[in-house]
Design an enzyme around this catalytic site. Structure first.
Site, PDB file in Angstrom:
ATOM      1  N   HIS A  86       0.879  -1.139  -0.028  1.00 50.76           N
ATOM      2  CA  HIS A  86       0.092   0.047   0.137  1.00 50.76           C
ATOM      3  C   HIS A  86       0.816   1.192  -0.103  1.00 50.76           C
ATOM      4  O   HIS A  86       2.056   1.178   0.407  1.00 50.76           O
ATOM      5  CB  HIS A  86      -0.924   0.040   1.203  1.00 50.76           C
ATOM      6  N   GLU A 133       3.698  -0.779   3.762  1.00 54.71           N
ATOM      7  CA  GLU A 133       3.426   0.508   3.430  1.00 54.71           C
ATOM      8  C   GLU A 133       4.596   1.431   2.904  1.00 54.71           C
ATOM      9  O   GLU A 133       5.724   1.209   3.477  1.00 54.71           O
ATOM     10  CB  GLU A 133       2.825   1.226   4.822  1.00 54.71           C
TER      11      GLU A 133
END
Length: 156
Positions: free
Chosen positions: A29, A102
């Site tokens: 992400h 992330e």
């Protein structure tokens, strides 16, 4: 529809007659507020399993200057119960490792405050290559990949 959060759907089909061994699951992400790359991992009651799960992010931190182990978090937040990391972490056996990687939309820090480096397409690609190198290091550490031979001196 709010496009600020990418949604990922994982479909798991279990066939009782087949044994599937999945060692790693990494959901990737972009993060809108934090800097650098970092991971979320699961937390377990079994201390040994928890320690084994921390190995991959620690190795990645050694390989990637834009990855921050200090920002990596292991949790079991109820709001994340439906994520691939949490769902598969509870479904798979205890030798499987599930993470969310992330990576900042914006930049990463080198050195101290005020040393932000903007992410470019090349920087994202470099982080991807470092993730691949980390898999190689992980499997070498666990003796699952043969180490390359030491270079031999050239003879004339």
């Amino acid at each position: 529809h709010d496009l600020s959060h990418a949604e990922c759907f994982v479909v798991v089909v279990v066939f009782p007659q087949q044994k599937i061994n999945l060692e790693f699951y990494i959901d990737i992400h972009a993060h809108s507020t934090m800097m650098n790359g970092f991971m979320y991992g699961n937390i377990f009651e079994d201390e040994e399993r928890f320690q084994r799960q921390a190995v991959f992010p620690k190795l990645l931190c050694q390989n990637a200057e834009d990855f921050s182990y200090s920002s990596t978090s292991f949790n079991r937040d109820a709001v994340k119960a439906g994520t691939g990391r949490r769902f598969l972490g509870g479904l798979l056996n205890d030798t499987s490792y599930c993470y969310t990687l992330e990576v900042s939309f914006y930049s990463y820090m080198l050195g101290g405050p005020g040393s932000a480096v903007p992410y470019t397409e090349e920087a994202y690609m470099k982080l991807g290559r470092n993730v691949a190198r980390t898999f190689l290091d992980y499997y070498r550490l666990n003796s699952l990949v043969e180490r390359p031979l030491a270079p031999t001196p050239k003879t004339r």
